[in-house]
Design an enzyme around this catalytic site. Structure first.
Site, PDB file in Angstrom:
ATOM      1  N   ARG A 132      24.418   9.357  61.710  1.00  0.00           N
ATOM      2  CA  ARG A 132      23.958   9.448  60.389  1.00  0.00           C
ATOM      3  C   ARG A 132      25.032   9.595  59.504  1.00  0.00           C
ATOM      4  NH1 ARG A 132      20.491  14.079  59.369  1.00  0.00           N
ATOM      5  NH2 ARG A 132      22.267  14.984  57.923  1.00  0.00           N
ATOM      6  N   GLU A 149      29.840  13.707  55.420  1.00  0.00           N
ATOM      7  CA  GLU A 149      30.232  13.944  56.821  1.00  0.00           C
ATOM      8  C   GLU A 149      29.494  12.878  57.559  1.00  0.00           C
ATOM      9  OE1 GLU A 149      28.762  17.174  58.386  1.00  0.00           O
ATOM     10  OE2 GLU A 149      26.812  16.923  57.589  1.00  0.00           O
ATOM     11  N   ASN A 151      27.242  12.455  61.332  1.00  0.00           N
ATOM     12  CA  ASN A 151      26.857  12.925  62.225  1.00  0.00           C
ATOM     13  C   ASN A 151      26.731  12.114  63.555  1.00  0.00           C
ATOM     14  OD1 ASN A 151      25.756  15.429  60.526  1.00  0.00           O
ATOM     15  ND2 ASN A 151      25.270  13.908  59.266  1.00  0.00           N
ATOM     16  N   SER A 156      18.906  14.082  62.460  1.00  0.00           N
ATOM     17  CA  SER A 156      17.702  14.595  62.287  1.00  0.00           C
ATOM     18  C   SER A 156      17.068  13.875  60.780  1.00  0.00           C
ATOM     19  CB  SER A 156      17.388  16.035  62.036  1.00  0.00           C
ATOM     20  OG  SER A 156      18.239  16.490  60.843  1.00  0.00           O
ATOM     21  N   LYS A 342      34.684  17.576  62.562  1.00  0.00           N
ATOM     22  CA  LYS A 342      35.359  17.613  61.083  1.00  0.00           C
ATOM     23  C   LYS A 342      36.741  17.115  61.082  1.00  0.00           C
ATOM     24  CE  LYS A 342      31.393  18.914  58.979  1.00  0.00           C
ATOM     25  NZ  LYS A 342      30.581  19.071  60.333  1.00  0.00           N
ATOM     26  N   LYS A 400      35.525  23.694  55.567  1.00  0.00           N
ATOM     27  CA  LYS A 400      34.491  23.235  56.784  1.00  0.00           C
ATOM     28  C   LYS A 400      35.095  23.566  58.174  1.00  0.00           C
ATOM     29  CE  LYS A 400      32.210  19.701  54.272  1.00  0.00           C
ATOM     30  NZ  LYS A 400      31.450  18.172  54.614  1.00  0.00           N
ATOM     31  N   GLU A 404      27.865  21.743  63.221  1.00  0.00           N
ATOM     32  CA  GLU A 404      26.862  20.940  62.798  1.00  0.00           C
ATOM     33  C   GLU A 404      25.719  21.965  62.388  1.00  0.00           C
ATOM     34  OE1 GLU A 404      27.283  18.091  61.667  1.00  0.00           O
ATOM     35  OE2 GLU A 404      29.086  17.696  62.878  1.00  0.00           O
ATOM     36  N   GLY A 405      24.735  21.433  61.551  1.00  0.00           N
ATOM     37  CA  GLY A 405      23.412  22.368  61.290  1.00  0.00           C
ATOM     38  C   GLY A 405      23.353  23.064  60.033  1.00  0.00           C
ATOM     39  N   ARG A 487      17.930  13.978  51.122  1.00  0.00           N
ATOM     40  CA  ARG A 487      17.793  15.346  51.034  1.00  0.00           C
ATOM     41  C   ARG A 487      18.409  15.972  49.551  1.00  0.00           C
ATOM     42  NH1 ARG A 487      21.208  18.050  55.767  1.00  0.00           N
ATOM     43  NH2 ARG A 487      22.614  16.195  55.200  1.00  0.00           N
TER      44      ARG A 487
END
Length: 520
Positions: A132, A149, A151, A156, A342, A400, A404-405, A487
């Site tokens: 993603r 970023e 992923n 998700s 990253k 950064k 993740e998360g 989002r």
């Protein structure tokens, strides 16, 4: 992400505010629609495996520039190929992460698995990338998208995002705006991602093998995960899906004669519990001895394993290594996981580096345009200069780590104190990134337990484009764009993770710059 009083506002999907009675009625309907159609999550504050809350959502879809949405869609197969090539470049990954693994224990542990797997030769040549790529529109460049970023693990919300489009279409119809539906793009993220897993299962070519989901001990984002499982079972009923934690795999997993991953799925769990007074090693060996059904795993889909908390003991790391050395096709493989750090993203933002992985000059140019400034903080001349730049103008940056998360970044004026607490060596585990300045939108954000009726708030939206890529070091056999998600968060919030409780699910309402008065 940065906004201020002069930040422009995108033209909305419909005119707001809504009359209060109409707003109350349609919001209540939308909440029920979300729960009844699975746009839901388990509560973190009042957790129960037997109940759900609707996932936070935006009542009507948020505007997004059509041209930039279509650009992101078109770029995804190129991004897929880029990340596939990066993942299979041992020298690049090793060199890029050399300083980071000296000070970041989690990344070092992942790299250690990679190093050991390389030394013995990868048992499975194929990898699956369910990726993603996340973007914000940048107002200083005419709302051009900039990548936040990429992923490569546990990408998700493909499941819930697919179901959010009909929910917001329902709301628009209830409000008498059926004419707006044509501006909401179709979203087939769920089928696109699941079909990728099934394509990998086909490559494995053993009809009795299963797809294994690696999950957390507690899954709050349960609907998104179950949608993937249920889609596979309903669409491909001959393929079984199992869900296991890393701890479960440590207890139940072993390698077969040909390094196939076998799970003891029948007696192992109950036997382990019944033998709780025995040593862990004895319990493990006896559970395998009495196992009535060793099930072979074809594909491993990681929805956990991306943060330190998922590895409470050495056993979970051993399980990750066991899977990595197995014949099962991993999603992601350890090299794909490392390609999503990253530090690698920062290295790829340099034009000369892109040329290493992309041959077409036009593709290099197109990908280069989506990158914002990314800077190393290594203890060298360039890194030290970037460190001083961050201290002098911290409001221009975000700091950064390799995580993740959500919830891990440091923003703006908080950066100097964070950097000053780090040693020169510790800084190399972080990267510095230019803040992106997205346009605002206005709408109603609906959250469990939130105010009724909801209030109009200023928001910013982050677009995620899913991609599927499958192949080995020499050939890519499948590569396609696989849907999207949006989002949306309050304009005052730095982080926007829905699972982390900081954002809301949304869908793009595509607008054109040449319509009416333009974007704004």
């Amino acid at each position: 992400m940065s906004v201020d009083d002069n930040t422009p506002v995108l033209r909305g999907c419909i005119k707001l505010p809504l009359p209060e009675d109409e707003l109350l009625e349609v919001t209540a309907k939308a909440k029920d629609y979300a729960i009844m159609h699975g746009a839901a999550m388990r509560s973190k504050t009042n957790f129960s495996p037997d109940s759900l809350n609707f996932a936070p959502f935006v009542l009507v879809p948020s505007s997004f520039p059509r041209k930039e949405f279509e650009k992101a869609i078109a770029l995804q197969p190129i991004i897929n190929r880029l990340m596939h090539n990066v993942a299979h470049d041992e020298e690049f990954i090793t060199t890029t992460l050399a300083e980071t693994i000296k000070v970041d224990e989690f990344t070092a542990n992942l790299f250690n698995i990679y190093r050991k797997a390389l030394a013995h030769g990868f048992t499975q040549a194929y990898s699956v990338g369910l990726l993603r790529s996340d973007y914000l529109a940048h107002v200083y460049e005419g709302c051009a998208i900039k990548q936040v970023e990429i992923n490569t693990i546990a990408s998700s919300f493909g499941g819930i995002a697919t179901h959010l489009v009909p929910m917001q279409k329902f709301v628009l119809q209830e409000l008498g705006h059926s004419d707006k539906l044509q501006h909401m793009p179709k979203n087939e993220a769920l089928s696109g991602l699941c079909d990728g897993m099934v394509k990998a299962w086909d490559i494995y070519a053993k009809p009795q093998s299963v797809i294994l989901f690696i999950i957390e001990d507690v899954s709050y984002n349960i609907c998104d995960q179950r949608f993937h499982e249920f889609y596979i079972r309903e669409t491909y009923p001959h393929i079984k899906v199992l869900r296991r934690t890393l701890t479960d795999v440590h207890r139940e997993g072993k390698l077969g004669q040909h390094k196939e991953l076998l799970l003891c799925v029948s007696l192992s769990l109950s036997l382990s519990l019944s033998l709780s007074l025995l040593t862990a090693s004895l319990s493990l060996s006896l559970s395998h001895f009495f196992c009535s059904n060793n099930t072979e795993v074809a594909v491993i889909y990681f929805r956990a394993g991306y943060e330190p908390g998922h590895y409470p003991s050495q056993g979970e790391w051993d399980a990750r290594y066991l899977m990595e050395t197995s014949l099962a096709i991993k999603c992601p493989s350890i090299h794909y996981h490392l390609a999503g750090t990253k530090k690698v993203q920062q290295a790829l933002a340099q034009p000369a580096v892109l040329e290493r992985f992309i041959n077409d000059p036009e593709e290099i140019k197109a990908v280069g345009k989506i990158f914002t400034g990314l800077y190393s903080l290594d203890d060298n001349e360039a890194g030290n200069a970037n460190y001083e730049m961050a201290l002098q103008t911290p409001q221009n940056f975000v700091l950064k780590p390799q995580r993740e998360g959500g919830g891990n970044n440091v923003y703006g004026l908080d950066i100097p104190d964070a950097l000053k607490r780090m040693s020169r060596v510790e800084r190399s585990a972080w990267i510095l990134m230019d803040l992106i300045h997205p346009p605002l939108s206005q709408g109603y954000m609906v959250r469990p337990g939130g105010k009724m009726p909801p209030e109009i708030v200023d928001m910013v939206s982050e677009l995620g484009i899913f991609g599927v890529v499958i192949g080995d070091a020499d050939h890519i056999v499948h590569n396609y764009q696989a849907g999207h998600m949006l989002r949306t968060k309050l304009s005052t919030a730095n982080e926007g993770g829905v699972a982390a409780g900081l954002g809301a699910l949304d869908s793009p309402y595509l607008i054109d710059s040449d319509d009416e008065d333009g974007y704004f």
